[in-house]
Write a protein that holds these residues in place. Structure first.
Motif, PDB file in Angstrom:
ATOM      1  N   ILE A  77      42.996  57.541 -11.785  1.00 38.89           N
ATOM      2  CA  ILE A  77      43.037  56.149 -12.232  1.00 38.89           C
ATOM      3  C   ILE A  77      42.260  56.095 -13.538  1.00 38.89           C
ATOM      4  CG2 ILE A  77      42.453  53.760 -11.676  1.00 38.89           C
ATOM      5  CD1 ILE A  77      42.426  54.557  -8.712  1.00 38.89           C
ATOM      6  N   PRO A  78      42.882  55.695 -14.648  1.00 37.38           N
ATOM      7  CA  PRO A  78      42.170  55.681 -15.937  1.00 37.38           C
ATOM      8  C   PRO A  78      41.021  54.679 -15.931  1.00 37.38           C
ATOM      9  CG  PRO A  78      44.278  54.537 -16.112  1.00 37.38           C
ATOM     10  CD  PRO A  78      44.264  55.187 -14.769  1.00 37.38           C
ATOM     11  N   GLY A  79      40.008  54.966 -16.763  1.00 38.40           N
ATOM     12  CA  GLY A  79      38.907  54.017 -16.904  1.00 38.40           C
ATOM     13  C   GLY A  79      37.906  54.082 -15.765  1.00 38.40           C
ATOM     14  N   VAL A  80      36.989  53.100 -15.756  1.00 38.30           N
ATOM     15  CA  VAL A  80      35.934  53.033 -14.742  1.00 38.30           C
ATOM     16  C   VAL A  80      35.834  51.603 -14.212  1.00 38.30           C
ATOM     17  CG1 VAL A  80      34.596  54.922 -15.737  1.00 38.30           C
ATOM     18  CG2 VAL A  80      34.173  52.580 -16.509  1.00 38.30           C
ATOM     19  N   VAL A  81      35.090  51.451 -13.124  1.00 39.02           N
ATOM     20  CA  VAL A  81      34.845  50.121 -12.565  1.00 39.02           C
ATOM     21  C   VAL A  81      34.098  49.287 -13.609  1.00 39.02           C
ATOM     22  CG1 VAL A  81      33.726  48.833 -10.707  1.00 39.02           C
ATOM     23  CG2 VAL A  81      34.726  51.081 -10.239  1.00 39.02           C
ATOM     24  N   PRO A  82      34.532  48.051 -13.884  1.00 44.06           N
ATOM     25  CA  PRO A  82      33.891  47.253 -14.936  1.00 44.06           C
ATOM     26  C   PRO A  82      32.463  46.846 -14.575  1.00 44.06           C
ATOM     27  CG  PRO A  82      35.445  45.912 -13.696  1.00 44.06           C
ATOM     28  CD  PRO A  82      35.630  47.322 -13.235  1.00 44.06           C
ATOM     29  N   ASN A  83      31.682  46.546 -15.600  1.00 41.75           N
ATOM     30  CA  ASN A  83      30.335  46.007 -15.406  1.00 41.75           C
ATOM     31  C   ASN A  83      30.461  44.644 -14.724  1.00 41.75           C
ATOM     32  OD1 ASN A  83      27.821  44.679 -15.759  1.00 41.75           O
ATOM     33  ND2 ASN A  83      27.378  45.927 -17.563  1.00 41.75           N
ATOM     34  N   LEU A  84      29.806  44.495 -13.579  1.00 39.90           N
ATOM     35  CA  LEU A  84      29.963  43.261 -12.798  1.00 39.90           C
ATOM     36  C   LEU A  84      29.407  42.038 -13.517  1.00 39.90           C
ATOM     37  CD1 LEU A  84      29.153  44.537  -9.183  1.00 39.90           C
ATOM     38  CD2 LEU A  84      31.385  44.177 -10.246  1.00 39.90           C
ATOM     39  N   MET A  85      28.526  42.243 -14.500  1.00 43.40           N
ATOM     40  CA  MET A  85      27.994  41.110 -15.266  1.00 43.40           C
ATOM     41  C   MET A  85      28.927  40.700 -16.399  1.00 43.40           C
ATOM     42  SD  MET A  85      23.866  41.598 -15.410  1.00 43.40           S
ATOM     43  CE  MET A  85      23.795  43.356 -15.689  1.00 43.40           C
ATOM     44  N   HIS A  86      29.929  41.539 -16.653  1.00 46.33           N
ATOM     45  CA  HIS A  86      30.867  41.241 -17.741  1.00 46.33           C
ATOM     46  C   HIS A  86      32.303  41.478 -17.264  1.00 46.33           C
ATOM     47  CE1 HIS A  86      27.397  40.988 -20.396  1.00 46.33           C
ATOM     48  NE2 HIS A  86      27.013  42.174 -19.949  1.00 46.33           N
TER      49      HIS A  86
END
Length: 328
Positions: A272-281
């Motif tokens: 799965i490309p990318g990473v889990v997003p920053n939960l504050m953003h």
């Protein structure tokens, strides 16, 4: 219909930092029937362990539960006093952590540590408590229980230390055991033994289990029902056969596609490309849209609700049909 042991309704656990608020668990609802094994799966940083710690009231500052219900046989654990929570923790609900070496006291013999769990919750003598510990050691497959009782954590292998942790979780005969990636630090042979042991204990004692893992192979082997978490939310849920035979959310499909199959020859692994997003953003729309190959324009601007697909199968995605599922 299965009788429910644990019902989590609209749970929200946030971390309040100088940089902003991080919604680690954001409006999560989970059901754990009596005598069943329910799985929570997802990548690191998706909120799985925070959900478990919220149930156990183990969130550390600056994190705290800000909303929702945690009902154990209809009793809201979130509304209990600190003393009542300590009584529930260990006696009615127990937890196995990822790494036993950091959970066990290195300067206290393991037998005494497990015995202490009984003495805290039950009024019995030290001799009776020791006898119960030795019985549980035998039950969880620890050979030479008398000898192991007198060992320090560093004198045991990783597999034996994890069995001690399971014994500690089982010794007060809890109604619910939460296993937070209990085989992460173990090799595959010991992993299989520990998972088999947990399943046997659930079958023989009638205990329920909430199993947290990033490994879909483990989930398929162990669980009756599965919740897929991403960025603090449940994105898909269903019984284990439906979820593996008919995955609907692109994230679930991606997780399943990344499993290596021995009968398939390939030069490149699926990721799965990318990473889990920053939960504050988090993005304005779906939290997964930046990594999703099927994303539409609406995914970027609007947050999807949880849609009911029937038969207990639900998914948080605009690519599905209409009809928002009720989390009540």
């Amino acid at each position: 219909m299965d009788e429910m042991l644990l019902e989590i309704n609209h749970l929200k656990s946030y971390f309040f930092t100088r940089k902003g608020v991080s919604p680690a668990v954001d409006d999560v609802s989970i059901r754990v029937p009596k005598g069943k094994i329910v799985g929570i799966v997802g990548e690191s940083g998706c909120g799985k362990s925070m959900t478990a710690k919220s149930i156990m009231d183990l969130l550390k500052y600056p994190g705290r539960v800000v909303d929702g219900e945690i009902l154990l046989e209809g009793r809201d654990l979130a509304k209990l006093s600190a003393r009542e929570k300590r009584k529930v923790r260990g006696e009615d609900v127990s937890m196995i952590f990822q790494e036993p070496m950091t959970s066990l006291n290195p300067v206290v013999k393991v037998g005494k540590q497990v015995r202490e769990a009984i003495l805290i919750h039950q009024k019995i003598s030290k001799e009776e408590a020791k006898k119960r510990v030795l019985e549980v050691f035998q039950q969880v497959g620890i050979s030479e229980p008398e000898k192991r009782y007198e060992c320090y954590p560093h004198e045991l292998s990783g597999g034996l230390r994890q069995r001690v942790m399971i014994a500690m979780a089982m010794v007060c005969r809890p109604k619910l055991m939460i296993a937070d990636e209990p085989t992460t630090a173990l090799d595959v042979t010991i992993e299989a033994q520990i998972l088999k042991l947990i399943k046997q204990l659930c079958d023989t004692t009638g205990m329920s289990c909430l199993l947290i893992s990033h490994n879909l192979g483990v989930i398929a082997q162990m669980c009756d029902y599965v919740y897929v978490m991403y960025a603090g939310k449940i994105v898909e849920q269903g019984d284990v056969f439906t979820l593996f035979d008919h995955p609907t959310h692109p994230y679930t499909k991606g997780l399943l596609a990344s499993i290596i199959h021995l009968d398939q020859l390939t030069d490149r692994l699926s990721t799965i490309p990318g990473v889990v997003p920053n939960l504050m953003h988090l993005p304005a729309g779906c939290a997964f849209c930046g990594r999703c190959s099927e994303a539409k324009e609406v995914c970027k601007t609007k947050k999807p609700e949880l849609y009911d697909l029937g038969g207990g199968h639900a998914v948080r995605c605009f690519l599905t049909g209409e009809g928002k599922v009720s989390n009540e």
